[in-house]
Design an enzyme around this catalytic site. Structure first.
Site, mmCIF file in Angstrom:
data_model
loop_
_atom_site.group_PDB
_atom_site.id
_atom_site.type_symbol
_atom_site.label_atom_id
_atom_site.label_comp_id
_atom_site.label_asym_id
_atom_site.label_seq_id
_atom_site.Cartn_x
_atom_site.Cartn_y
_atom_site.Cartn_z
ATOM 1 N N CYS A 501 0.822 -1.220 0.000
ATOM 2 C CA CYS A 501 0.000 0.000 0.000
ATOM 3 C C CYS A 501 0.851 1.263 0.000
ATOM 4 C CB CYS A 501 -0.948 -0.009 1.191
ATOM 5 S SG CYS A 501 -0.123 -0.178 2.770
ATOM 6 N N GLU A 503 4.765 1.201 0.927
ATOM 7 C CA GLU A 503 6.134 0.935 1.375
ATOM 8 C C GLU A 503 7.156 1.341 0.335
ATOM 9 O OE1 GLU A 503 3.524 -0.660 1.958
ATOM 10 O OE2 GLU A 503 3.541 -1.475 3.981
ATOM 11 N N HIS A 534 5.764 -6.547 13.291
ATOM 12 C CA HIS A 534 4.466 -6.089 12.768
ATOM 13 C C HIS A 534 3.667 -5.308 13.811
ATOM 14 C CE1 HIS A 534 4.708 -7.818 8.854
ATOM 15 N NE2 HIS A 534 4.901 -9.028 9.300
#
Lengths: 897, 84
Positions: A501, A503, A534
């Protein structure tokens, strides 16, 4: 900041806010709406009626071949299993398609990869499931809510079972699913990784972190590759046979010489690509079969044309734009079939395919209309992609999205604008065929021509949420800094693009000669960035500071006492830093072990031979064959709620002493007198309901809500924001990946702000228990940005965005505010203002919130409605309610000035 | 006599686990509904000589590897029709 009028007599928490007067009384639709070609309208209508479906073909043949080769060299065994799986995939060509092939023979097909992880789709009674629950690997699954609409199969019906909350499986294939998963017990990356991560001294702490969902999911076996930019160069330049010949020559060169792994790597590439060759030829055969049976002359010709193209590209480089597009799509799908991947981005496809496009346009074999039809067909293929992973991952994080980000604009190798006519058509096809994939980003640079900027504004106004607007210069600065130890240059930094999305990923330029003309095409040269630590829910970390290491939701001790009395604000901030550092440290160590298990058991073969410089080095990605390997990062979620909570603590508790910390904790324990979000069935602040004791906590809650909020150009809270950002971006470098490279900050939310909010009690900023955090990382908390967009921009850019891989700012603008040519100009000026202040990213939902409310109540009327969640556009009906509520609650800008 | 459902027909193109496209009639049909007179059996392990059922929905291929009866075998080189 205007007093936040708490209606004492009203039992809701009124926080919905519009900036400016709403001009239209009635619900306003979107100004720009276009239609695809008739061919693609039919394909899209079929897609709307298609369910996410599991096929067991690939995992069956993969497992069967792998078990036959017990004892062989791991990467050879892996390549043979991949080859067998591709070779046996049933070919499927749907009527009207021009581009063919998919992950499986279903239109929206995917499958489990039990060699990575199998516990999450096993039945609840099964011991694999219980072990994963104990280790905290399924905690995120338990707090994730799926959207029940669209293609999601959320319940079993008749002969079809619902698996992992979203995918339909035929009942007769359940036994082979369980048998295949069990074949991998104690052999999968998850199981082997788990075995050795227990050797980390603080492993027990890691399990509690996962059970309390301070962190959303593990890294090594969930999405081990992805959020990177693919590279199509070698198949486009050499063709399949050219790559096979190259590898065979290399085998002759390296056989018997030191660094023997190169021999096995080159042989694995030959084996793997032979599987893809068979897969392509099977589709050519199927197209021939269909052509022979077809009575409709037009469709017969199309099948024959498909067969001819597939036969050609099964060995040779492309002749035409359509050959080249089919090669890119084939290898994109092949990589997605090799590993559990989210966010494998095509990168700058308009620059990559331009040589063939320009050639065909010049020699008259292609027109703008035929280009548009091919681009629309491409959009449908990308949109049909599904990623099979656990509920917590696919639902809680990805909302079912696959994040294929196509970038336009930016600079070429010589530092000039890279925009071209094909990119204008890519934008146009994204309007005529509005679908979630591929999502678009424009790499904004002052050198870009006005026409591509205005075309991008037009596309933004369709309400699809793309393109996202990305600051090319800020991103290049990050790329230069982050990869300087790996030889990054300014020229090479210009080839960057977006993985997944948002990076920022390193790239490289490689030469293509076509009809005597030389072109330099960009492509990814960095490895996955969906790896490292994460999503850490930072408001949850602050909660643990207030409760001295205990998780008030589960009653479990996560950390030892931090040892601070919290008598001063500085002590709160130090205790937070201590717990946050401990979280990053232990997660980084454990995830490094999981990734090491991944690269030993399932080394990437297909993605490796595509990625420079693996082919020239003779090393796969897991052995640092890629040119750039400094790609592991630390992700956070809820940063704005953290900062707003720190501001409230500082002002209310420590400076003005309006209530004590103990009184605040008491109010938090009682959710400020409100019912819980689950009880109310709503997850944004706009529709929460008071309980009978609400009056007791009203004063403290009002003071928390009225404390300074990020997004209003208020130095009080923006200073806290700047300190958090600067500290966080720097501290990431203190931790290293298994490749001995420093980690860096990654600041997106995807959809984690839903489930991570669900596990967090009420917070000192006045947010209530179980409700969603602020989305993204630079977005204000819904309803608290009240001084207009430029105030929000000042708050967002009080620190240097180039220190982070990304930042993310979502804004919701009412269609009337950007209406007509003048409205478009104002929107472009707004975007420029943010870019010129150094803002990295901004994207827009151009929508009337009342339409979203209607769509929530009547999903069937809105099957095609799309919204921008975070770095992705998704169908409204496939989103879970927490995320829907949050989007509705976002401040609605009625004016852009 | 084994039921002739669309999902076992050569002309059936699966769209998803529920339904598919009939390449003869050019319409969408439900996977588990009865086929028509143009039914042509598709290659599946269940219809192959090498398949032996060991339990419900599971069996072996050539008495070695595990497989399953509903596995499509259009691309399997060793497929061999059962005597019909």
């Amino acid at each position: 900041m205007p007093d936040n009028k708490m209606n004492d007599d009203v039992d809701e928490c009124g926080l919905f806010f519009q900036y400016g007067e709403r001009k239209s009384k009635d619900v306003k639709g979107r100004e720009i709406e276009k239609k695809p070609s008739q061919r693609v309208q039919k394909i899209r209508d079929l897609y709307f009626k298609t369910s996410s479906s599991v096929s067991m073909e690939f995992p069956h043949w993969y497992t069967r071949r792998w078990m036959e080769l017990e004892g062989d060299i791991p990467i050879i065994r892996r390549a043979e299993a991949i080859k067998s799986a591709f070779k046996h995939l049933t070919p499927a060509i749907f009527p009207g398609e021009l581009l063919v092939m998919g992950k499986t023979h279903y239109l929206r097909g995917s499958y489990p990869m039990p060699w990575l992880s199998g516990s999450y789709f096993m039945s609840k009674e099964d011991d694999m499931y219980k072990e994963a629950l104990e280790a905290g690997k399924l905690s995120a699954d338990e707090v994730t809510k799926w959207g029940a609409g669209g293609g999601n199969v959320t319940e079993s019906v008749g002969n079809i079972l619902s698996v992992a909350g979203k995918f339909g499986l035929r009942k007769e294939e359940l036994p082979i699913l369980i048998r295949t998963a069990k074949a991998w017990k104690n052999r999968s990356v998850e199981d082997i990784g788990s075995r050795y991560e227990k050797m980390v001294p603080e492993y027990k702490e890691k399990e509690s972190i996962m059970r309390s969902v301070i962190c959303m999911f593990d890294s090594g076996y969930t999405l081990p590759q992805g959020r990177e930019v693919i590279n199509y160069y070698y198949p486009l330049k050499y063709g399949i046979d050219g790559i096979i010949d190259y590898c065979k020559d290399k085998i002759g060169e390296v056989a018997g010489k030191p660094d023997m792994d190169r021999l096995y790597f080159y042989q694995a590439v030959v084996i793997g690509i032979e599987g893809i060759k068979s897969w392509i030829l099977n589709h050519a055969k199927e197209a021939r079969r269909l052509a022979e049976k077809e009575h409709d002359e037009k469709q017969r010709k199309e099948y024959a044309e498909i067969a001819e193209i597939m036969e050609w590209i099964s060995s040779k480089p492309p002749r035409t734009f359509r050959d080249a597009l089919q090669i890119c799509w084939t290898f994109h799908t092949a990589v997605l079939n090799e590993d559990c991947i989210s966010g494998m981005s095509p990168g700058r496809l308009g620059a990559i395919l331009y040589p063939w496009w320009k050639n065909d346009m010049d020699n008259g074999t292609l027109t703008k209309e035929s280009t548009m039809e091919l681009l629309e067909c491409m959009r449908m293929k990308f949109t049909e992609l599904d990623c099979f992973a656990s509920m917590g991952v696919v639902g809680g994080v990805l909302s079912g999205n696959t994040f294929n980000n196509l970038c336009i604009g930016g600079l070429d190798k010589n530092g000039q604008s890279s925009a071209n006519e094909l990119e204008m058509l890519i934008l146009e096809s994204a309007m005529t065929c509005a679908t979630p994939q591929p999502t678009l980003s424009i790499l904004y640079d002052e050198k870009l021509p006005e026409d591509i900027l205005m075309k991008s504004v037009e596309c933004t106004k369709t309400g699809t949420g793309y393109p996202a607007w990305i600051n090319n210069q800020t991103a290049m600065e990050f790329i230069m800094n982050n990869y300087q130890d790996e030889g990054m240059t300014l020229e090479e930094a210009r080839s960057w693009s977006i993985g997944g999305c948002l990076e920022s990923s390193a790239g490289t330029w490689l030469p293509i000669d076509l009809d005597g003309k030389e072109y330099w095409i960009p492509g990814g040269a960095g490895t996955a960035t969906s790896v490292g630590v994460h999503f850490i829910g930072v408001p949850k970390s602050l909660e643990l500071v207030l409760y001295d290491g205990m998780d008030p939701r589960t009653g479990e001790r996560v950390f030892p006492s931090h040892g601070y009395k919290l008598d001063t604000y500085e002590e709160v901030w130090e205790a937070f830093q201590k717990y946050f550092r401990e979280t990053v440290k232990v997660l980084c160590l454990c995830n490094n072990i999981q990734h090491d298990a991944w690269r030993k058991i399932t080394p990437p073969v297909i993605n490796s031979f595509l990625k420079p410089d693996c082919l020239t080095n003779g090393k796969d990605i897991g052995q640092m064959g890629s040119r750039y390997n400094t790609t592991f990062n630390v992700e956070t979620c809820g940063g704005v709620n953290l900062v707003n909570s720190l501001a409230s603590l500082k002002k209310n508790v420590y400076e003005e002493k309006l209530f004590t910390l103990a009184e605040l904790k008491n109010a938090i324990d009682n959710n400020f007198g409100y019912k819980h979000a689950d009880e109310v069935g709503s997850y944004s602040l706009t529709e929460q309901k008071k309980s009978p004791e609400a009056k007791k906590w009203a004063r403290i809650h009002k003071l928390c809500l009225n404390a300074p909020k990020y997004g209003n150009d208020d130095p009080y809270v923006d200073d806290i924001f700047e300190k958090w950002e600067s500290w966080f971006c720097d501290m990431c470098h203190d931790y290293t990946s298994l490749y001995d490279k420093p980690l860096y900050a990654c600041q997106i939310s995807v959809s984690t702000h839903g489930p991570m909010g669900a596990v967090t009690l009420a917070s000192a900023d006045g947010r209530l228990s179980g409700t969603t955090f602020a989305d993204a990382s630079m977005s204000a908390y819904p309803g608290t940005d009240r001084n207009g967009p430029y105030a929000l921009f000042n708050s967002a850019t009080c620190w240097d965005h180039s220190k982070s891989q990304n930042t993310q700012l979502n804004m919701k603008i009412h269609p009337s505010a950007v209406e007509g040519r003048e409205g478009a100009r104002k929107l472009l000026e707004l975007i420029r203002a943010y870019m010129r202040r150094g803002g990295f990213h901004v994207q827009f939902n151009i929508v009337d919130s009342r339409m979203l409310k209607d769509a929530q109540a009547n999903p069937d009327k809105f099957r095609g409605l799309m919204v921008r969640v975070a770095g992705f556009t998704q169908y409204w009906v496939e989103l879970g309610k927490p995320i829907q509520d949050e989007i509705i609650a976002r401040t609605e800008y009625e004016k852009t000035g | 006599m084994e039921k002739k459902t669309h999902i076992d027909c050569e002309e059936y193109l699966a769209i998803d686990v529920f339904k598919g496209f009939c390449n003869v009639k050019k319409t969408t049909v439900m996977a588990d509904e009865e086929g028509c007179d143009d039914f042509t059996q598709v290659k599946k392990c269940r219809f192959c000589k090498h398949y032996n059922e060991t339990e419900e929905h599971l069996g072996t291929c050539m008495n070695e590897a595990v497989t399953y009866p509903d596995l499509l075998a259009k691309t399997c080189d060793s497929f061999n029709w059962l005597d019909r």
